[in-house]
Design a protein around this motif. Structure first.
Motif, PDB file in Angstrom:
ATOM      1  N   PHE B 386       0.810  -1.220   0.000  1.00 42.50           N
ATOM      2  CA  PHE B 386       0.000   0.000   0.000  1.00 42.50           C
ATOM      3  C   PHE B 386       0.839   1.263   0.000  1.00 42.50           C
ATOM      4  CE2 PHE B 386      -2.336  -3.405   2.031  1.00 42.50           C
ATOM      5  CZ  PHE B 386      -3.288  -3.561   1.042  1.00 42.50           C
ATOM      6  N   SER B 387       2.136   1.109   0.241  1.00 46.04           N
ATOM      7  CA  SER B 387       3.003   2.265   0.078  1.00 46.04           C
ATOM      8  C   SER B 387       4.306   1.751  -0.503  1.00 46.04           C
ATOM      9  CB  SER B 387       3.242   2.971   1.407  1.00 46.04           C
ATOM     10  OG  SER B 387       4.242   2.309   2.116  1.00 46.04           O
ATOM     11  N   GLY B 388       5.012   2.624  -1.132  1.00 45.79           N
ATOM     12  CA  GLY B 388       6.265   2.194  -1.705  1.00 45.79           C
ATOM     13  C   GLY B 388       6.541   2.986  -2.957  1.00 45.79           C
ATOM     14  N   GLY B 389       7.362   2.405  -3.815  1.00 46.43           N
ATOM     15  CA  GLY B 389       7.671   3.068  -5.063  1.00 46.43           C
ATOM     16  C   GLY B 389       8.978   3.795  -4.971  1.00 46.43           C
ATOM     17  N   TRP B 390       9.147   4.618  -5.908  1.00 49.95           N
ATOM     18  CA  TRP B 390      10.264   5.474  -6.183  1.00 49.95           C
ATOM     19  C   TRP B 390      11.187   5.761  -5.013  1.00 49.95           C
ATOM     20  CZ3 TRP B 390      11.972  10.640  -7.302  1.00 49.95           C
ATOM     21  CH2 TRP B 390      12.540  10.719  -8.569  1.00 49.95           C
ATOM     22  N   LEU B 391      12.427   5.343  -5.074  1.00 51.15           N
ATOM     23  CA  LEU B 391      13.450   5.674  -4.083  1.00 51.15           C
ATOM     24  C   LEU B 391      13.005   5.311  -2.659  1.00 51.15           C
ATOM     25  CD1 LEU B 391      14.665   9.189  -5.247  1.00 51.15           C
ATOM     26  CD2 LEU B 391      15.918   7.040  -5.347  1.00 51.15           C
ATOM     27  N   SER B 392      12.164   4.312  -2.578  1.00 54.91           N
ATOM     28  CA  SER B 392      11.514   3.934  -1.310  1.00 54.91           C
ATOM     29  C   SER B 392      11.071   5.146  -0.492  1.00 54.91           C
ATOM     30  CB  SER B 392      12.393   3.014  -0.471  1.00 54.91           C
ATOM     31  OG  SER B 392      13.745   3.398  -0.543  1.00 54.91           O
ATOM     32  N   LEU B 393      10.398   6.042  -1.177  1.00 50.75           N
ATOM     33  CA  LEU B 393       9.858   7.217  -0.469  1.00 50.75           C
ATOM     34  C   LEU B 393       8.502   6.919   0.147  1.00 50.75           C
ATOM     35  CD1 LEU B 393      10.812  10.313  -2.613  1.00 50.75           C
ATOM     36  CD2 LEU B 393      11.457   9.772  -0.281  1.00 50.75           C
ATOM     37  N   ARG B 394       8.040   5.695  -0.060  1.00 50.86           N
ATOM     38  CA  ARG B 394       6.791   5.269   0.567  1.00 50.86           C
ATOM     39  C   ARG B 394       5.601   6.148   0.217  1.00 50.86           C
ATOM     40  NH1 ARG B 394       7.233   2.922   6.409  1.00 50.86           N
ATOM     41  NH2 ARG B 394       9.353   2.148   6.480  1.00 50.86           N
ATOM     42  N   PHE B 395       5.351   6.280  -1.073  1.00 46.38           N
ATOM     43  CA  PHE B 395       4.123   6.974  -1.462  1.00 46.38           C
ATOM     44  C   PHE B 395       2.937   6.065  -1.208  1.00 46.38           C
ATOM     45  CE2 PHE B 395       7.278   9.063  -4.229  1.00 46.38           C
ATOM     46  CZ  PHE B 395       7.074  10.357  -3.794  1.00 46.38           C
ATOM     47  N   LEU B 396       1.817   6.692  -0.876  1.00 48.43           N
ATOM     48  CA  LEU B 396       0.608   5.915  -0.637  1.00 48.43           C
ATOM     49  C   LEU B 396       0.045   5.442  -1.968  1.00 48.43           C
ATOM     50  CD1 LEU B 396      -1.036   5.165   1.823  1.00 48.43           C
ATOM     51  CD2 LEU B 396      -2.461   7.159   1.406  1.00 48.43           C
ATOM     52  N   ARG B 397      -0.327   4.158  -2.025  1.00 45.93           N
ATOM     53  CA  ARG B 397      -0.938   3.656  -3.260  1.00 45.93           C
ATOM     54  C   ARG B 397      -2.442   3.543  -3.043  1.00 45.93           C
ATOM     55  NH1 ARG B 397       3.776  -0.566  -4.398  1.00 45.93           N
ATOM     56  NH2 ARG B 397       5.008   0.736  -5.801  1.00 45.93           N
ATOM     57  N   ARG B 398      -3.123   4.617  -3.414  1.00 48.25           N
ATOM     58  CA  ARG B 398      -4.556   4.670  -3.144  1.00 48.25           C
ATOM     59  C   ARG B 398      -5.327   3.597  -3.896  1.00 48.25           C
ATOM     60  NH1 ARG B 398      -6.847   8.421  -0.389  1.00 48.25           N
ATOM     61  NH2 ARG B 398      -5.422   9.907   0.537  1.00 48.25           N
ATOM     62  N   GLY B 399      -4.855   3.308  -5.112  1.00 45.58           N
ATOM     63  CA  GLY B 399      -5.538   2.297  -5.916  1.00 45.58           C
ATOM     64  C   GLY B 399      -5.590   0.965  -5.173  1.00 45.58           C
ATOM     65  N   ALA B 400      -4.458   0.583  -4.610  1.00 43.70           N
ATOM     66  CA  ALA B 400      -4.387  -0.693  -3.895  1.00 43.70           C
ATOM     67  C   ALA B 400      -5.301  -0.677  -2.677  1.00 43.70           C
ATOM     68  CB  ALA B 400      -2.943  -0.962  -3.479  1.00 43.70           C
ATOM     69  N   LEU B 401      -5.289   0.460  -1.955  1.00 39.23           N
ATOM     70  CA  LEU B 401      -6.150   0.573  -0.772  1.00 39.23           C
ATOM     71  C   LEU B 401      -7.615   0.415  -1.161  1.00 39.23           C
ATOM     72  CD1 LEU B 401      -4.789   3.489   1.447  1.00 39.23           C
ATOM     73  CD2 LEU B 401      -4.959   1.085   2.017  1.00 39.23           C
ATOM     74  N   THR B 402      -8.013   1.114  -2.235  1.00 43.93           N
ATOM     75  CA  THR B 402      -9.411   1.089  -2.646  1.00 43.93           C
ATOM     76  C   THR B 402      -9.804  -0.313  -3.119  1.00 43.93           C
ATOM     77  OG1 THR B 402      -9.120   3.354  -3.355  1.00 43.93           O
ATOM     78  CG2 THR B 402     -11.107   2.237  -4.103  1.00 43.93           C
ATOM     79  N   ARG B 403      -8.903  -0.953  -3.849  1.00 42.94           N
ATOM     80  CA  ARG B 403      -9.213  -2.297  -4.348  1.00 42.94           C
ATOM     81  C   ARG B 403      -9.452  -3.250  -3.183  1.00 42.94           C
ATOM     82  NH1 ARG B 403      -4.552  -3.274  -7.050  1.00 42.94           N
ATOM     83  NH2 ARG B 403      -4.532  -1.149  -7.871  1.00 42.94           N
ATOM     84  N   ARG B 404      -8.566  -3.182  -2.206  1.00 42.65           N
ATOM     85  CA  ARG B 404      -8.750  -4.094  -1.085  1.00 42.65           C
ATOM     86  C   ARG B 404     -10.028  -3.753  -0.321  1.00 42.65           C
ATOM     87  NH1 ARG B 404      -4.843  -4.210   3.880  1.00 42.65           N
ATOM     88  NH2 ARG B 404      -5.644  -2.098   4.001  1.00 42.65           N
ATOM     89  N   ALA B 405     -10.294  -2.442  -0.140  1.00 38.34           N
ATOM     90  CA  ALA B 405     -11.497  -2.035   0.569  1.00 38.34           C
ATOM     91  C   ALA B 405     -12.725  -2.610  -0.120  1.00 38.34           C
ATOM     92  CB  ALA B 405     -11.574  -0.515   0.625  1.00 38.34           C
ATOM     93  N   LYS B 406     -12.728  -2.604  -1.432  1.00 32.85           N
ATOM     94  CA  LYS B 406     -13.878  -3.154  -2.162  1.00 32.85           C
ATOM     95  C   LYS B 406     -14.078  -4.628  -1.837  1.00 32.85           C
ATOM     96  CE  LYS B 406     -14.564  -0.089  -6.063  1.00 32.85           C
ATOM     97  NZ  LYS B 406     -13.757   0.359  -7.192  1.00 32.85           N
ATOM     98  N   GLU B 407     -12.943  -5.369  -1.784  1.00 29.03           N
ATOM     99  CA  GLU B 407     -13.058  -6.795  -1.452  1.00 29.03           C
ATOM    100  C   GLU B 407     -13.661  -6.976  -0.065  1.00 29.03           C
ATOM    101  OE1 GLU B 407      -9.151  -8.515  -1.658  1.00 29.03           O
ATOM    102  OE2 GLU B 407      -8.890  -7.805  -3.726  1.00 29.03           O
ATOM    103  N   TRP B 408     -13.152  -6.223   0.877  1.00 29.07           N
ATOM    104  CA  TRP B 408     -13.617  -6.390   2.259  1.00 29.07           C
ATOM    105  C   TRP B 408     -15.074  -5.961   2.415  1.00 29.07           C
ATOM    106  CZ3 TRP B 408      -8.913  -4.390   5.630  1.00 29.07           C
ATOM    107  CH2 TRP B 408      -7.904  -5.372   5.587  1.00 29.07           C
ATOM    108  N   ILE B 409     -15.442  -4.878   1.735  1.00 31.69           N
ATOM    109  CA  ILE B 409     -16.822  -4.405   1.801  1.00 31.69           C
ATOM    110  C   ILE B 409     -17.759  -5.503   1.323  1.00 31.69           C
ATOM    111  CG2 ILE B 409     -18.435  -2.862   0.630  1.00 31.69           C
ATOM    112  CD1 ILE B 409     -16.317  -0.667   0.871  1.00 31.69           C
TER     113      ILE B 409
END
Ligand SMILES: Nc1ncnc2c1ncn2[C@@H]1O[C@H](COP(=O)(O)OP(=O)(O)OP(=O)(O)O)[C@@H](O)[C@H]1O
Ligand SMILES: [Mg+2]
Lengths: 311, 529
Positions: B386-409
């Protein structure tokens, strides 16, 4: 040094402290009572320092113009009402934080007072009269300690009145309800926003009157260094007093005495650490704040709607 | 003569419970139709129950009736006459009052002050001696007993609920609406409050309309029921003529089994439990007012067992849970997880797989104005994926969060199924589900749960109980704090009774003496009388 001179010195130090407490405490008293009313309604007005200074300037100006110090006191109160209304109205807008508005108004009030008060620095306005409570004594020191301003007994009476009124008047109960649980007040049909604006205006009035004391009695002139943060310390004092007007009065006297410590020691010939002792009220503020906040405990008596009591 | 009969009749009607009818009521919130063409009838002097799943529209219907938010279509009749109810003031004029799902008392003020403020027409100067005498007379005319000088913050939940009801009676209500009044009460408190209200309806003085999820309360106190399902009327009838099965079917719209799982057998409890996951040694903690709430408490929870903690609210359970979750610091003792010292830091929670469902999840486990997806990500938004990416600056990956939320919902049936809705706008039951989804979907090794089915309908309750059982069978250690003894008896392998901050009693499932537990909950019977 013998026992007797020691006792004498201590006696006159106590007298000087008493005199200081009675003289210096009045602005603390008025500002803290005003802040107490405002906070009981669930809002914090940190701008009372600005109100105090603006009231001091306005009161001085009107007293100078009309020749009546009492009209000056009234004018100072009205300046406070305007500042209170401004704070109350701004905070009633959605998503506006009362503490931020308070800080802005503190700067605004002092700035406006300095700007408008430039021509008032030289001329001498008529002063508020004092009451001689010590006329019976033949000690000059006691007489001077007991020479108090009329505003002090008025303020003490007001503290008693508020103490009674918060419990036993329609206004007091409605005010406390609004400050304790705004949702419940709304459900019961009490007008939350008008009551809060009214409480902030009333608080402003008292802070303005406190300012008039500074310029029209002690120290009794208008200049830019008139207030030394009494308005801010009074806010801290309300928390220390746990939102009780009677304890506000006691705390105001205590702060007054602390403020008089430096000058009193100096008058005893103790000059070492003069500036250190002058810092006593500030140290006291910090110490009391630290003592009254116990981590992990909610503050007993705090109105439930205050932004810093919400968890 | 005629005029006299008329006034007598009028006075008579004034002291009787009101008859209320809703006719084809429709209420929309934007695109959502919360109530769709609902009609219902409540007879004068009856005890009426309103049933339905979470989000069925029960609260919405009664809020329309008390003018909190007037409906778009439809009308209400009171005592056979059509009435326009556009605001709470109108409802008050008709003497219809409501006790809300949450308390609406001023906690810093006394019982007497709260009552007086509710009345509204206060004199400028309040003569407390006279008012208190009048209030005492009023109290004596009702079956409720409360100390007028007590501060509301110091009252137990049951007493607060009584005060809410008293407030309405003080206003002279003829129809009293209660929205899940017993969800904050222990069973004993609930029985007391409902019994008293039931008695008042038997005198014909009052009509009661109660929203509830508990069939037991319906059959014990109700005269008639109305059932809502997804905003529509699903059925109604008299309590004697409908079985629990019938009502449950109306609620969910299909055949269901409401039989609760059989209680744990002793043999089951004798099953080998695993290693000690949670060890609490001589734990002490203070409550908000600085008084000792947890006193030298010892307990152990092993892998693969559910340890239930029973007790009357306010005996230190809340503080115990808060210490275990890191919300409160202990004043003494030690907590160990997997044998290691444990201070509930984020790293420790993650390392030991500690999850939790605290009570009042909206306050204790959510950020109210963040979205459902964001709230579901609170445990792991800061780690991959849910976070990561570029230079390990830990950007939030909203897409991943939303996808998982949909599954749980989807998996937990959260309604509305919208990951971007602010969680504070969900109904109470749905907040609970969203938090449970977050807490039960990870690799749970230790689970700390407080009143997990508080305010949930029976189907959701069943589902959550199944999930807890499943987690236990998968080897998790579960500490279950609950005020509902039936829930504890059903789920726990061991039951501990907490009283005044200590463990007062222990029993293995299958060897439980319910009467003894009751005595211990009441402080060995001393506090109960
Ligand atoms: N103020 C509001 N704004 C938008 N939607 C709302 C509002 N109030 C309720 N809703 C929605 O209307 C629907 C019905 O909600 P309601 O609170 O009536 O449910 P309920 O039957 O009382 O459920 P519960 O048993 O969980 O309390 C829900 O989907 C809810 O999300
Ligand atoms: Mg509801």
């Amino acid at each position: 040094m013998s026992e007797t001179t020691d006792g004498l010195a201590f006696g006159s130090l106590a007298l000087a402290l008493l005199g200081g407490a009675l003289r210096v405490s009045t602005p603390f008293l008025f500002v803290s009572l005003g802040e107490c009313i405002t906070e009981k309604s669930g809002r914090i007005n940190l701008g009372l320092e600005g109100t105090l200074v603006l009231g001091a300037m306005g009161g001085y100006g009107i007293a100078l113009l009309t020749g009546s110090p009492w009209l000056g006191v009234l004018a100072a109160g009205l300046c406070g009402v305007l500042m209170g209304l401004l704070h109350g109205a701004l905070c009633s807008l959605p998503k506006v934080n009362d503490i931020a508005v308070g800080i802005a108004l503190m700067l605004f009030g002092t700035g406006l007072a300095f700007f408008l008060g430039k021509p008032l620095i030289q001329p001498q306005a008529p002063m508020l009269p004092s009451v001689e409570l010590g006329a019976w004594s033949d000690s000059e020191q006691l007489r001077s300690a007991l020479r108090i301003n009329v505003l002090l007994p008025l303020g003490l009476a007001l503290a008693g009145l508020l103490h009674w009124g918060f419990r036993s008047s329609r206004w007091g109960l409605a005010l406390r309800l609004v400050g304790d649980n705004a949702a419940a007040a709304r459900a019961l049909g009490y007008p939350v926003v008008p009551i809060r604006i009214g409480a902030t205006a009333a608080g402003g009035f008292l802070a303005g009157v406190g300012g008039a004391f500074l310029s029209l009695y002690y120290p009794g002139s208008w200049n830019e260094g008139l207030s030394s943060g009494q308005g801010l310390m009074a806010v801290a004092l309300v928390i220390f007093a746990r939102w009780s007007p009677l304890r506000c009065a006691l705390a105001a006297l205590l702060f007054g005495a602390a403020g008089a410590l430096g000058p009193a020691l100096q008058s005893q010939g103790i000059t070492a650490g003069y500036y250190l002792f002058n810092a006593a009220p500030y140290v006291l503020t910090l110490a009391l704040m630290a003592a009254s906040w116990t981590p992990g405990q909610t503050l007993a008596g705090a109105p439930g709607e205050l932004s810093f009591t919400q968890r | 003569m005629d005029a006299l009969t008329h006034t007598l009749l009028a006075a008579d009607v004034q002291d009787r419970g009101a008859a209320v009818e809703a006719y084809r009521v429709t209420k929309r919130f934007g695109a959502l139709t919360a109530l769709d063409d609902v009609s219902m009838k409540v007879e004068a002097g009856s005890f009426h129950c309103l049933l339905g799943e979470n989000g069925a529209g029960k609260s919405t219907l009664v809020k329309c009736l008390v003018g909190y938010h007037p409906p778009e279509e439809g009308s209400f009749m009171v005592d056979g006459r059509e009435q326009a109810i556009r605001s709470p003031r109108d409802a008050q004029r008709l003497r219809i009052g409501m006790v809300y799902q949450h308390f609406t008392l001023a906690p810093g003020m006394t019982v007497a002050e709260n009552l007086l403020l509710a009345r509204g027409d206060l004199p400028l100067r309040i003569d407390w001696r006279r008012e208190k005498a009048a209030l005492a007379t009023f109290l004596a005319s009702t079956p409720f007993r409360l100390d007028l000088n007590a501060r509301v913050a110091d009252l137990a939940a049951g007493e607060k609920q009584k005060l809410e009801i008293l407030k309405q009676l003080y206003l002279g209500q003829r129809l009293l609406i209660l929205d899940e009044p017993t969800s904050v009460l222990t069973p004993t408190e609930a029985d007391e409050v409902l019994g008293l209200l039931h008695g008042m309806t038997r005198d014909g003085r009052l009509t009661v309309m109660m929203i509830t999820h508990k069939f037991r309360e319906v059959s014990a106190y109700g005269d008639s029921v109305t059932v809502l399902r997804r905003g529509k009327l699903a059925g109604s009838g008299r309590v004697g003529e409908l079985s629990t099965q019938d009502m449950a079917e109306m609620m969910v719209g299909s055949a269901v089994s409401v039989a609760t799982a059989p209680r744990r057998r002793a043999a089951d409890a004798g099953r080998m439990a695993g290693d000690i996951r949670l060890g609490v040694d001589g734990l002490c903690a203070d409550n908000d007012r600085g008084m000792a709430a947890v006193r030298e408490l010892d307990l152990v929870v092993r892998a693969g067992e559910i340890v239930g903690i029973a007790g009357v609210a306010g005996n230190g359970q809340k503080e115990l849970v808060e210490v275990l979750l890191g919300q409160r610091s202990a004043s003494g003792g030690a907590v160990r997880v997997d044998g290691e010292a444990y201070g509930a830091t984020r790293a420790e929670l993650r390392r030991h797989g500690v999850f939790s469902l605290p009570e009042e999840p909206l306050r204790n486990a959510c950020v109210p104005n963040m979205s459902v997806a964001e709230n579901m990500g609170l445990r792991d938004f800061d780690i991959a994926p849910f976070s990561g990416g570029w230079l390990s600056l830990r950007f939030l990956r909203r897409g991943a969060l939303t996808r998982r939320a949909k599954e749980w919902i989807e998996a937990f049936g959260v309604r509305p199924p919208d990951p971007s809705a602010a969680i504070e706008n969900l109904s109470g039951g749905n907040v609970q589900r969203a938090v449970l989804a977050r807490e039960l979907s990870g690799a749970v090794r230790l689970l700390i749960v407080a009143n997990p089915v508080f305010g949930l309908d029976f189907a959701a309750t069943e589902a959550i109980h199944r999930r807890l059982d499943q987690a236990r069978n998968d080897g998790a250690a579960i500490l279950l704090v609950s005020e509902d003894l039936d829930e504890l008896l059903e789920l726990s392998d061991r039951i501990l009774v907490m009283s005044e901050g200590r463990i007062a009693h222990q029993a293995l499932a299958g060897y439980v003496d319910v009467a003894e537990i009751g005595r211990c909950m009441a402080g060995h019977g001393a506090g109960g009388h």
